[in-house]
Motif scaffolding. Structure first.
Motif, short mmCIF file in Angstrom:
data_model
loop_
_atom_site.label_atom_id
_atom_site.label_comp_id
_atom_site.label_asym_id
_atom_site.label_seq_id
_atom_site.Cartn_x
_atom_site.Cartn_y
_atom_site.Cartn_z
N SER A 19 0.82 -1.22 0.00
CA SER A 19 0.00 0.00 0.00
C SER A 19 0.85 1.27 0.00
N LYS A 20 2.01 1.24 0.64
CA LYS A 20 2.85 2.43 0.67
C LYS A 20 3.53 2.69 -0.67
N ASN A 21 3.75 1.64 -1.43
CA ASN A 21 4.43 1.79 -2.71
C ASN A 21 3.47 1.98 -3.87
N HIS A 22 2.17 1.85 -3.61
CA HIS A 22 1.15 1.91 -4.67
C HIS A 22 1.48 0.91 -5.76
N GLY A 23 1.89 -0.29 -5.35
CA GLY A 23 2.36 -1.29 -6.31
C GLY A 23 1.27 -2.24 -6.75
N PHE A 24 0.35 -1.76 -7.58
CA PHE A 24 -0.70 -2.63 -8.09
C PHE A 24 -0.12 -3.75 -8.95
N LEU A 25 0.87 -3.41 -9.76
CA LEU A 25 1.50 -4.44 -10.59
C LEU A 25 2.27 -5.42 -9.72
N ALA A 26 2.92 -4.93 -8.67
CA ALA A 26 3.69 -5.80 -7.79
C ALA A 26 2.79 -6.79 -7.07
N VAL A 27 1.65 -6.32 -6.54
CA VAL A 27 0.75 -7.24 -5.84
C VAL A 27 0.12 -8.23 -6.81
N PHE A 28 -0.10 -7.82 -8.06
CA PHE A 28 -0.65 -8.74 -9.05
C PHE A 28 0.35 -9.85 -9.36
N VAL A 29 1.62 -9.48 -9.57
CA VAL A 29 2.65 -10.48 -9.83
C VAL A 29 2.84 -11.38 -8.61
N TYR A 30 2.84 -10.79 -7.42
CA TYR A 30 2.97 -11.55 -6.17
C TYR A 30 1.85 -12.56 -6.04
N PHE A 31 0.62 -12.13 -6.31
CA PHE A 31 -0.54 -12.99 -6.15
C PHE A 31 -0.56 -14.10 -7.21
N CYS A 32 -0.24 -13.76 -8.45
CA CYS A 32 -0.23 -14.77 -9.51
C CYS A 32 0.86 -15.81 -9.28
N THR A 33 2.00 -15.36 -8.77
CA THR A 33 3.11 -16.28 -8.53
C THR A 33 2.82 -17.23 -7.38
N LEU A 34 2.24 -16.72 -6.30
CA LEU A 34 2.07 -17.53 -5.10
C LEU A 34 0.69 -18.16 -4.96
N GLU A 35 -0.29 -17.73 -5.73
CA GLU A 35 -1.62 -18.33 -5.67
C GLU A 35 -2.04 -18.95 -7.00
N GLY A 36 -1.89 -18.19 -8.07
CA GLY A 36 -2.37 -18.66 -9.37
C GLY A 36 -1.60 -19.85 -9.91
N THR A 37 -0.29 -19.73 -9.96
CA THR A 37 0.54 -20.80 -10.51
C THR A 37 0.43 -22.09 -9.72
N PRO A 38 0.52 -22.07 -8.37
CA PRO A 38 0.33 -23.34 -7.63
C PRO A 38 -1.04 -23.97 -7.84
N PHE A 39 -2.08 -23.14 -8.02
CA PHE A 39 -3.42 -23.70 -8.25
C PHE A 39 -3.51 -24.41 -9.59
N VAL A 40 -2.90 -23.84 -10.62
CA VAL A 40 -2.89 -24.49 -11.94
C VAL A 40 -2.10 -25.80 -11.88
N VAL A 41 -0.96 -25.78 -11.18
CA VAL A 41 -0.17 -27.01 -11.02
C VAL A 41 -0.96 -28.05 -10.24
N LEU A 42 -1.71 -27.61 -9.22
CA LEU A 42 -2.53 -28.54 -8.44
C LEU A 42 -3.58 -29.21 -9.32
N CYS A 43 -4.30 -28.43 -10.11
CA CYS A 43 -5.35 -29.00 -10.98
C CYS A 43 -4.76 -29.98 -11.98
N ALA A 44 -3.62 -29.63 -12.58
CA ALA A 44 -2.98 -30.53 -13.53
C ALA A 44 -2.51 -31.81 -12.84
N SER A 45 -2.00 -31.69 -11.62
CA SER A 45 -1.54 -32.87 -10.88
C SER A 45 -2.70 -33.79 -10.53
N LEU A 46 -3.83 -33.21 -10.11
CA LEU A 46 -5.00 -34.03 -9.78
C LEU A 46 -5.53 -34.77 -11.01
N ILE A 47 -5.54 -34.11 -12.16
CA ILE A 47 -6.00 -34.76 -13.39
C ILE A 47 -5.07 -35.90 -13.78
#
Length: 199
Positions: A162-190
């Motif tokens: 919030s202090k850095n106004h890093g909308f792009l940073a939080v998006f990259v942070y969230f995609c790296t730590l939430e989005g990518t593991p979720f895609v890997v999880l779904c592929a692993s379950l299949i």
């Protein structure tokens, strides 16, 4: 006469009933003691049940495949997923953020994981005992996950960026730590499902 396969009714499956009872007992333990490991255990059990529902509803797994075998494999994959994701969060947050921020993040993440786990349980009961269509359960689950992940995104932004106004940073942070593991999880379950039904 051509045989027709019996309907896949989860309420008569002993393994599913035992897993649901384990979820109820775990919920009562967490209600009294607030142990975080109980939430992780409940998440893995309920995630395994949801994976079984998806595999059977979308014809990825046949009814002849033993339920206990599928649930055990799904539970193991979800336990590894949760452990690795926690380690990844710990490693990234330890490098880039302060100790006080990490403590607040861990509390927020634990409460949102508990909220997600509590929200999944009624969906499992609706599908198992009221025979609600799997697509409706999938839509409700998607709404629940979007709500929880959006809260997680807002919490991460308020704590770290919030202090850095890093909308792009939080998006990259969230995609790296939430989005990518979720895609890997779904592929692993299949892949696990396909390997089990071809044995």
């Amino acid at each position: 006469m051509a045989g027709t396969p019996p309907p896949d009714v989860f309420m008569y499956d002993d393994t599913v009933v035992v897993a649901l009872l384990l979820t109820v007992v775990g919920g009562m333990v967490y209600w009294r003691k607030r142990y975080r490991w109980v939430v992780a255990l409940l998440f893995c059990v309920q995630g395994a049940l949801l994976s079984l529902v998806a595999a059977r509803a979308f014809r990825l797994a046949y009814p002849v495949t033993p339920t206990w075998q599928l649930l055990t494999a799904y539970f193991a994959v979800l336990a590894v997923y949760l452990f690795l994701k926690q380690m990844l969060y710990h490693w990234v947050n330890h490098i880039f953020f302060s100790k006080a921020q990490n403590v607040l993040w861990q509390r927020s993440y634990a409460s949102l994981l508990a909220l997600e786990t509590v929200g999944i349980f009624p969906l499992l009961l609706l599908f198992t005992y009221l025979h609600v269509d799997a697509q409706i359960v999938a839509i409700c689950l998607a709404v629940l996950l979007l709500f929880v992940k959006f809260r997680l995104l807002l919490r991460g932004f308020s704590l770290f960026f919030s202090k850095n106004h890093g909308f792009l940073a939080v998006f990259v942070y969230f995609c790296t730590l939430e989005g990518t593991p979720f895609v890997v999880l779904c592929a692993s379950l299949i892949e696990i499902t396909r390997s089990l039904i071809t044995l």
